[in-house]
Scaffold this motif. Structure first.
Motif, mmCIF file in Angstrom:
data_model
loop_
_atom_site.group_PDB
_atom_site.id
_atom_site.type_symbol
_atom_site.label_atom_id
_atom_site.label_comp_id
_atom_site.label_asym_id
_atom_site.label_seq_id
_atom_site.Cartn_x
_atom_site.Cartn_y
_atom_site.Cartn_z
ATOM 1 N N LYS A 242 0.809 -1.223 0.000
ATOM 2 C CA LYS A 242 0.000 0.000 0.000
ATOM 3 C C LYS A 242 0.841 1.272 0.000
ATOM 4 N N TRP A 283 2.683 5.795 4.622
ATOM 5 C CA TRP A 283 1.992 6.435 3.509
ATOM 6 C C TRP A 283 3.028 6.955 2.518
ATOM 7 N N THR A 285 3.608 9.027 -1.560
ATOM 8 C CA THR A 285 3.052 9.770 -2.687
ATOM 9 C C THR A 285 4.206 10.248 -3.555
ATOM 10 N N GLU A 303 -2.359 16.628 0.798
ATOM 11 C CA GLU A 303 -3.210 15.447 0.629
ATOM 12 C C GLU A 303 -2.638 14.262 1.401
ATOM 13 N N LEU A 304 -1.299 14.173 1.407
ATOM 14 C CA LEU A 304 -0.645 13.128 2.182
ATOM 15 C C LEU A 304 -0.867 13.332 3.674
ATOM 16 N N ASN A 306 -3.327 14.557 5.225
ATOM 17 C CA ASN A 306 -4.678 14.197 5.661
ATOM 18 C C ASN A 306 -4.796 12.739 6.072
ATOM 19 N N GLN A 307 -3.826 11.896 5.618
ATOM 20 C CA GLN A 307 -3.870 10.473 5.953
ATOM 21 C C GLN A 307 -2.996 10.132 7.158
ATOM 22 N N ARG A 361 1.076 6.269 -4.946
ATOM 23 C CA ARG A 361 0.180 7.107 -4.140
ATOM 24 C C ARG A 361 -0.688 6.191 -3.294
ATOM 25 N N SER A 362 -0.409 6.151 -2.002
ATOM 26 C CA SER A 362 -1.091 5.190 -1.132
ATOM 27 C C SER A 362 -2.560 5.526 -0.925
ATOM 28 N N HIS A 363 -2.964 6.764 -1.229
ATOM 29 C CA HIS A 363 -4.364 7.124 -1.021
ATOM 30 C C HIS A 363 -5.260 6.655 -2.163
ATOM 31 N N ASN A 364 -4.662 6.207 -3.278
ATOM 32 C CA ASN A 364 -5.470 5.685 -4.380
ATOM 33 C C ASN A 364 -6.058 4.327 -4.027
#
Length: 386
Positions: A242, A283, A285, A303-304, A306-307, A361-364
């Motif tokens: 991830k 995380w 990105t 954005e990063l 936020n996680q 990008r781990s948030h994808n």
């Protein structure tokens, strides 16, 4: 003529001198053996000022000292530093040597060296036997908000504190064979033909089954590696990873004690570090050639953020293309590292400049949708545990 009492006292002094026991002389020739016991709180104060190697020695004195020393080591922070190689490595035993700043018991060391900094022979001698150190040699290094894009003698290093709940497994390939280093298992598996992806996949599959809960992957490849055989094509990565980060190095080395306890440094073509554990969070990105402004970089890192939820031990990683940096931003220095530190002021940052970057990008929902390897990009990752 001496009295019997005086004779006994003299004999006691002779006996205690033989046994090297300190005695205190009081009035009337009375001798006593002092029994001084340091309390738990006093030991905590003293041990807080000791280096990791001294704390390790202290654990062998008694149970109380062992308890205090192990507690102190448990809460030591990770070490991140940016120095020149002569200060850090050339004068072993000197005050400036990196071992004199070794306050934690590391399980993994990452050393980003300038292109002229060969890994020192003494490196493995100062680290625990279970610790694996990786040396990534490139034209530039990064430490916090300093981007030394052309730095022949700079060294930026991070030493991650040991944690029993964190598992690390390293798969590395030399020119003739590949081996898998199992942390705490004292086991090395070897196979031939490390250039062939078909030979790599079974070993990685085995690691995935053993580690189970993998949180991130750090991957480095040497410029000598056949990059026509892309590691990102491995389906096992796509299904289990991830967060990922890394890049291409001019030279790549790995150092760990062998079965006899003697540190060995090997030149490797590529290596993959798999980190797992219940308390591990990670995380990643990246920004690519479409991100040409400071605003776009800031948007990606926000954005990063936020996680991210930080824990006790936290480190940020940055791998930038040699084409980015001063020339990319019209002569302005330290742009991307400064933005990172502005958004993550409490997270130490370390990394390198290279010719090829790895990251997702781990948030994808599908982290590998953009691929793993990139050009003209900068990849970031935050690792936190404890």
């Amino acid at each position: 003529m001496s009295s019997p009492r005086s004779t006994r006292a003299k004999k006691r002094v002779l006996d205690t001198n033989k046994n090297k026991v300190k005695v205190t002389k009081l009035k009337n020739d009375e001798l006593i053996e002092p029994k001084v016991t340091l309390s738990y709180d006093v030991l905590r104060i003293i041990f807080a000022n000791l280096l990791a190697r001294d704390l390790s020695n202290a654990t062998m004195v008694c149970r109380l000292w062992q308890e205090v020393a192990e507690y102190e080591l448990k809460y030591r922070r990770l070490i991140v530093n940016l120095v020149d190689d002569k200060t850090a490595f050339s004068y072993c035993g000197m005050k400036e040597h990196f071992s004199n700043g070794l306050t934690n018991k590391p399980m993994l060391g990452l050393f980003f060296n300038g292109s002229d900094c060969n890994p020192p022979e003494c490196l493995g001698q100062h680290l625990p036997r279970s610790c694996v150190s990786v040396t990534i040699m490139n034209s530039g290094v990064i430490g916090n908000n300093e981007e030394l894009e052309s730095c022949d003698d700079g060294v930026a290093y991070a030493l991650l504190p040991d944690d029993p709940k964190v598992n690390i497994e390293i798969i590395a390939a030399t020119s003739s064979q590949m081996k898998c280093i199992h942390r705490r298992m004292d086991k090395h598996e070897k196979i031939l033909r490390p250039h062939r992806i078909s030979y790599v996949e079974p070993m990685i599959n085995d690691s995935l089954k053993r580690l189970k809960d993998i949180k991130c992957m750090i991957i480095f490849t040497s410029e000598k590696f056949r990059h026509s055989e892309k590691l990102y094509k491995l389906n096992v990565f796509k299904n289990n990873i991830k967060a990922a980060w890394g890049g291409v190095a001019e030279k790549l080395f790995i150092c760990q004690a062998n079965e006899s306890g003697v540190p060995e440094t090997q030149d490797v073509l590529w290596l993959t570090i798999l980190i797992s554990g219940v308390d591990v969070k990670c995380w990643s990105t990246f920004v690519d050639d479409s991100d040409e402004t400071e605003e776009s970089v800031m948007a990606a890192l926000k954005e990063l953020k936020n996680q991210v939820k930080l824990q006790r031990h936290t480190v940020g990683f940055m791998f930038a293309c040699v084409a980015r940096g001063v020339n990319w931003y019209g002569g302005k220095e330290n742009v991307e590292s400064t933005i990172f530190k502005k958004i993550f002021p409490d997270v130490p940052l370390i990394g390198s400049f290279g010719n090829g970057e790895y990251g997702i990008r781990s948030h994808n929902k599908c982290p590998f949708i953009d691929g793993l390897d990139h050009q003209y990009s900068t990849t970031f990752m935050i690792l936190t545990y404890g």
